[in-house]
Enzyme design. Structure first.
Site, PDB file in Angstrom:
ATOM      1  N   ASN A 152       7.571  -5.473 -11.944  1.00  0.00           N
ATOM      2  CA  ASN A 152       6.866  -6.843 -12.451  1.00  0.00           C
ATOM      3  C   ASN A 152       6.328  -6.628 -13.818  1.00  0.00           C
ATOM      4  O   ASN A 152       6.705  -7.710 -14.884  1.00  0.00           O
ATOM      5  CB  ASN A 152       6.081  -7.390 -11.376  1.00  0.00           C
ATOM      6  CG  ASN A 152       4.827  -6.740 -11.007  1.00  0.00           C
ATOM      7  OD1 ASN A 152       4.835  -5.564 -11.186  1.00  0.00           O
ATOM      8  ND2 ASN A 152       3.556  -7.495 -10.896  1.00  0.00           N
ATOM      9  N   GLY A 228       2.021  -1.006  -6.171  1.00  0.00           N
ATOM     10  CA  GLY A 228       3.272  -1.520  -5.279  1.00  0.00           C
ATOM     11  C   GLY A 228       2.535  -2.121  -3.984  1.00  0.00           C
ATOM     12  O   GLY A 228       1.529  -2.674  -4.176  1.00  0.00           O
ATOM     13  N   SER A 229       3.390  -1.859  -3.051  1.00  0.00           N
ATOM     14  CA  SER A 229       2.969  -2.678  -1.774  1.00  0.00           C
ATOM     15  C   SER A 229       2.058  -1.684  -1.052  1.00  0.00           C
ATOM     16  O   SER A 229       1.801  -0.366  -1.222  1.00  0.00           O
ATOM     17  CB  SER A 229       4.310  -2.829  -0.875  1.00  0.00           C
ATOM     18  OG  SER A 229       4.713  -1.334  -0.493  1.00  0.00           O
ATOM     19  N   GLU A 248      -3.242   0.386  -6.808  1.00  0.00           N
ATOM     20  CA  GLU A 248      -3.078  -1.094  -6.896  1.00  0.00           C
ATOM     21  C   GLU A 248      -2.095  -1.540  -6.197  1.00  0.00           C
ATOM     22  O   GLU A 248      -1.024  -1.690  -6.135  1.00  0.00           O
ATOM     23  CB  GLU A 248      -2.900  -1.312  -8.396  1.00  0.00           C
ATOM     24  CG  GLU A 248      -3.879  -0.761  -9.438  1.00  0.00           C
ATOM     25  CD  GLU A 248      -5.230  -1.328  -9.431  1.00  0.00           C
ATOM     26  OE1 GLU A 248      -5.286  -2.725  -8.709  1.00  0.00           O
ATOM     27  OE2 GLU A 248      -6.084  -0.854  -9.893  1.00  0.00           O
ATOM     28  N   LEU A 249      -2.603  -2.327  -4.986  1.00  0.00           N
ATOM     29  CA  LEU A 249      -1.671  -2.868  -3.991  1.00  0.00           C
ATOM     30  C   LEU A 249      -1.611  -4.395  -4.026  1.00  0.00           C
ATOM     31  O   LEU A 249      -1.383  -5.051  -5.021  1.00  0.00           O
ATOM     32  CB  LEU A 249      -2.106  -2.270  -2.757  1.00  0.00           C
ATOM     33  CG  LEU A 249      -2.272  -0.751  -2.584  1.00  0.00           C
ATOM     34  CD1 LEU A 249      -3.053  -0.323  -1.330  1.00  0.00           C
ATOM     35  CD2 LEU A 249      -1.072   0.023  -2.785  1.00  0.00           C
ATOM     36  N   CYS A 282       0.774  -9.540  -9.622  1.00  0.00           N
ATOM     37  CA  CYS A 282      -0.066  -9.201  -8.606  1.00  0.00           C
ATOM     38  C   CYS A 282      -1.041 -10.065  -8.258  1.00  0.00           C
ATOM     39  O   CYS A 282      -1.660 -10.255  -7.087  1.00  0.00           O
ATOM     40  CB  CYS A 282      -0.584  -7.784  -8.834  1.00  0.00           C
ATOM     41  SG  CYS A 282       0.540  -6.434  -8.952  1.00  0.00           S
ATOM     42  N   GLU A 376       1.464 -11.390   0.909  1.00  0.00           N
ATOM     43  CA  GLU A 376       1.716 -11.720  -0.636  1.00  0.00           C
ATOM     44  C   GLU A 376       3.199 -12.335  -0.585  1.00  0.00           C
ATOM     45  O   GLU A 376       4.266 -11.534  -0.133  1.00  0.00           O
ATOM     46  CB  GLU A 376       1.771 -10.624  -1.334  1.00  0.00           C
ATOM     47  CG  GLU A 376       1.623 -10.555  -2.713  1.00  0.00           C
ATOM     48  CD  GLU A 376       1.506  -9.110  -3.378  1.00  0.00           C
ATOM     49  OE1 GLU A 376       1.074  -9.268  -4.446  1.00  0.00           O
ATOM     50  OE2 GLU A 376       1.880  -8.006  -2.822  1.00  0.00           O
TER      51      GLU A 376
END
Length: 474
Positions: A152, A228-229, A248-249, A282, A376
């Site tokens: 992204n 990511g996820s 960073e999720l 995010c 999300e």
């Protein structure tokens, strides 16, 4: 058609295997991308491991100069960089230009922070037995950083890993997202010209499972920085052993609208937060909780503003919303919308697709247990729900497995301070949307939104080891 090569040890290497890269918007093949084998991944790891010694010995002013060179080279080729992002990610070109501008700024921040990595002196005589001793700390690079990045923000989120790594004297193996490798290879061109030593930066593309598994488990990697996820991030944490890990999720970021605020000042801001880059951010604004006295007026104005957004080709400078990253995501989000409708939610706008474009969708009265509420969405979908008080809004924001950032609009300082204290998130934005971020602030979340912080200075702290030195003068 472009055919890219792996970038390993300062050289462009023909890969054994290739795969087509398609435009999310048109479906056309735009490049052939290397699919690295385990042997090619091993070559990158070996190169980075050897280069770590060179990077650790490099003076900070030299690391800063290289980062300044990267920023300057990117500034000269900014238009080209934006077009690459728009082509591979279907990010509207105006939004892509904004990302490039931020990326330049991130490398400039990294250049500045390279010269500010410092320790502290310790007053040893504060403890009995500490008399006659002098102590200080230094920060040393960890070694090799494994960077795994999402689609992204294919330039700026890469910069948030590569910039701090170089600034702190580490080497890097970068695995970019499968859909957005062109940005990473473009960066490799800049880095090659900027003067970074061979092996200090390597790009490998291909299977996330194969490459990710190798990076996460290989002993030559000292730290994993992953965006990511949650599912993948938790898997990385479980396999990484004693490696440093920054994750960073996910998020389902929310904003609370208090009674009495001026809606005309915030509506366009909220619409932008919900639908910029098709909601594939995010901290995209996914949930809006509006005081019941303001609710109907807010919904009316929000719908009207959303209708002004232009849908279309990402390369058209007037486009606001374009294609989602894959057709599977369109199918998934349409199903989530149908599930919400069946459970009583009202589709006030959108809810349909045109090709790979999901039209901006506004849902009202969506239950908190629905997927569109508690997971999300990563799509142009926003929920607007009614609350009786900011306190109720805080409870509903916190009723989530995520906690990245949240926003609160209020004219009452006591309400603002109360929200800042009680919201269980990594960042609270007062009188702004949760989608706000600048590149030197500490950024990260709690719960399933991750561990650790990005923002150049804070990433450097997590990419270095503190060492204590004690002199005995007795």
């Amino acid at each position: 058609m472009m055919k890219k090569k792996l970038f390993i040890n300062g050289k462009w290497l023909e890969a054994k295997n290739y795969a087509p890269l398609r435009s999310p918007y048109s479906g056309e093949v735009i490049a052939e991308i290397p699919s690295a084998t385990i042997e090619e991944v091993d070559m990158a790891l070996a190169a980075a491991y050897e280069a770590r010694k060179v990077m650790a010995a490099m003076p900070s002013h030299q690391r800063a100069k290289i980062l300044e060179n990267i920023a300057n080279l990117l500034e000269k080729r900014a238009s080209e960089a934006a077009e690459i992002i728009a082509a591979e990610a279907a990010k509207p070109i105006s939004t892509a230009q904004g990302e490039v501008a931020r990326t330049i700024q991130t490398y400039k921040f990294a250049a500045e922070e390279a010269k500010r990595i410092k320790g502290e002196t310790i007053p040893m005589d504060a403890a009995q037995g500490g008399e006659g001793r002098i102590a200080y700390t230094v920060r040393e690079p960890l070694g090799v950083i494994g960077a795994i990045t999402p689609f992204n923000f294919p330039m700026n989120l890469v910069a948030h890993k590569v910039g701090p790594a170089i600034a702190s004297g580490n080497s890097v193996v970068l695995k970019p997202a499968t859909q957005t490798p062109l940005s990473a290879y473009f960066l490799a061109e800049l880095i090659e010209e900027a003067g970074l030593p061979a092996g200090a930066f390597n790009v490998i593309t291909g299977s996330g499972a194969l490459i990710g598994e190798k990076i996460v488990t290989d002993d030559r990697i000292q730290k994993i920085s992953f965006t990511g996820s949650p599912a993948v991030g938790i898997g990385i944490r479980n396999k990484a052993g004693l490696k440093r890990v920054t994750l960073e999720l996910g998020s389902n970021a929310a904003v609370i609208i208090d009674n009495g605020v001026n809606l005309d000042k915030l509506i366009s801001r909220c619409v932008s937060g919900a639908f910029a880059f098709q909601g594939q951010v995010c901290i995209s604004l996914q949930r809006i909780y509006v005081h019941e006295e303001m609710y109907e007026n807010f919904v009316e104005k929000f719908i009207a503003e959303t209708k002004t957004l232009k849908i279309g080709d990402p390369l058209d400078p007037t486009t606001d919303v374009s294609a989602l990253i894959s057709s599977k995501d369109v199918e998934r989000t349409l199903q989530w919308i149908r599930d919400a409708e069946h459970s009583g939610a009202k589709v006030a706008l959108g809810g349909t697709s045109e090709g790979n474009i999901l039209l901006p969708t506004i849902l009202l009265e969506a239950d908190s247990c629905l997927k569109v509420s508690c997971q999300e969405v990563f799509a142009p979908i926003v929920l607007i729900n009614k609350i009786k008080s900011v306190g109720e809004g805080i409870d509903r924001v916190n009723d989530s497995k995520y906690g990245l950032q949240a926003g609160v609009y209020t004219d009452n300082i006591f309400t603002a301070l109360d929200a800042a204290e009680k919201l269980h998130v990594g960042g609270v934005m007062i009188n702004d949307i949760p989608t706000y971020r600048v590149d030197h602030m500490p950024y990260g979340g709690v719960k399933e939104s991750g561990i650790g912080r990005e923002g150049v200075k804070y990433a450097i702290e997590e990419m270095t080891e503190q060492k204590l030195v004690v002199f005995n003068r007795n």
